[in-house]
Design an enzyme around this catalytic site. Structure first.
Site, mmCIF file in Angstrom:
data_model
loop_
_atom_site.group_PDB
_atom_site.id
_atom_site.type_symbol
_atom_site.label_atom_id
_atom_site.label_comp_id
_atom_site.label_asym_id
_atom_site.label_seq_id
_atom_site.Cartn_x
_atom_site.Cartn_y
_atom_site.Cartn_z
ATOM 1 N N GLU A 188 49.968 36.708 37.590
ATOM 2 C CA GLU A 188 48.671 37.371 37.683
ATOM 3 C C GLU A 188 48.841 38.861 37.971
ATOM 4 O OE1 GLU A 188 46.186 35.770 40.779
ATOM 5 O OE2 GLU A 188 44.476 36.992 40.183
ATOM 6 N N GLU A 242 37.472 32.185 41.695
ATOM 7 C CA GLU A 242 38.153 32.750 42.870
ATOM 8 C C GLU A 242 37.277 33.916 43.329
ATOM 9 O OE1 GLU A 242 42.670 33.962 43.798
ATOM 10 O OE2 GLU A 242 41.477 35.471 42.765
HETATM 11 C C1 LER Z 1 45.052 36.062 43.756
HETATM 12 O O1 LER Z 1 44.584 35.206 42.749
HETATM 13 C C2 LER Z 1 44.390 37.363 43.718
HETATM 14 O O2 LER Z 1 43.564 37.609 42.879
HETATM 15 C C3 LER Z 1 44.796 38.387 44.684
HETATM 16 O O3 LER Z 1 43.826 39.386 44.735
HETATM 17 C C4 LER Z 1 45.070 37.877 46.045
HETATM 18 O O4 LER Z 1 43.872 37.559 46.683
HETATM 19 MN MN MN Z 2 42.976 36.172 41.295
#
Ligand code: LER
Ligand code: MN
Length: 272
Positions: A153, A247
């Site tokens: 990511e 998220e």
């Molecule tokens: C994790 O998925 C993310 O997006 C980071 O910003 C940690 O919070």
């Molecule tokens: Mn994230």
């Protein structure tokens, strides 16, 4: 595309972008009631994840595991894959490897987000990237051996200085030879870093492996100003069939964030 929602099992992430923090059983019951397909779980470590309990709860609520986050390795233990100390880099790798194994039992991938770390003196950028490439190749091969993939990511500039833009991360990934690694595109990070979300997704192309479905302000999709239809159109053009996983910050409260997310998911992914 499938819907997912996050649950953190790590009290230290309070205030972070996790919708549910009330334990697996409660999160699963709520996710199922709202109509989500899956949970994305942020465990403290592989050893502290009750896999039998997770399996029981998911089966009971007819939910899938979308992914396991590895960020507790950073939040709790300050481990990263690019740390100057080789013992810390090694521990980071083993922490993630164990979570890959746990996720693979559910047919799910693990996510490398904050455990990527950042370039910091005295380490040169080339060195940090070499360590990171080696770790991704190794952990990606491990994921493949367990029948799954590994998610990397890219984060916004306030969280890392490795890669902030999706296309840069994808181009680098293509160059290092880590065929089982896919890009996790977090729409919140992208809102900060990309000129435009849809073209950025198209540049990642078939490497898009997971999406964090968050609005411009990291609230539930629908509670910020991101224009979502072009994002869904771009994902459709890639034949993306993975998760849109919420998220997001649980504001104004977790249930409202969940309800808003699933309503947006249905509205935006309804047949065109
Ligand atoms: C994790 O998925 C993310 O997006 C980071 O910003 C940690 O919070
Ligand atoms: Mn994230």
């Amino acid at each position: 595309m499938k819907s997912a929602i996050t649950v953190s099992l790590v009290p230290e992430t309070a205030g972070g972008p996790f919708v549910f923090t009330s334990g697996l059983a409660d999160a699963a019951a709520r996710a199922a009631t709202f109509g989500f397909d899956a949970l994305e779980v942020f465990p403290r470590s592989a050893a502290e994840l009750d896999r039998a309990g997770l399996a029981r709860i998911l089966t009971h609520h007819r939910l899938q595991l979308a992914a396991l986050g590895t960020g507790a390795g950073w939040v709790v233990r300050k481990l990263t894959l690019t740390h100057v100390d080789p013992a810390i880099r090694r521990d980071a790798r083993e922490f993630i490897r164990a979570l890959i194994d746990a996720a693979a039992e559910f047919g799910a991938p693990a996510i490398i987000g904050s455990m990527q770390g950042r370039v910091e003196a005295p380490v040169a950028r080339e060195q940090a990237l070499a360590w990171f490439a080696d770790a991704l190749a190794d952990l990606g091969a491990h994921a493949a051996s367990r029948g799954t993939v590994l998610l990397y990511e890219p984060l916004n500039r306030y969280e890392t200085n490795l890669f902030n833009r999706q296309a840069d991360a994808a181009a680098w990934l293509r160059s290092i030879g880590a065929p089982a690694v896919r890009v996790l595109c977090d729409l919140f990070h992208m809102n900060i870093e990309e000129p435009d979300l849809a073209p950025a997704l198209r540049e990642v192309g078939p490497l898009v492996g997971h999406v964090h479905f968050a609005d411009s302000n990291r609230r539930a999709i629908g509670l910020g100003h991101t224009v979502v239809p072009p994002v869904i159109a771009a994902l459709r053009s890639l034949n993306y069939a993975g998760y849109l996983s919420a998220e997001v910050i649980p504001l104004p409260d977790a249930d409202t964030a969940a309800r808003e997310t699933i309503a947006s998911f249905r509205r935006f992914t309804a047949a065109p």
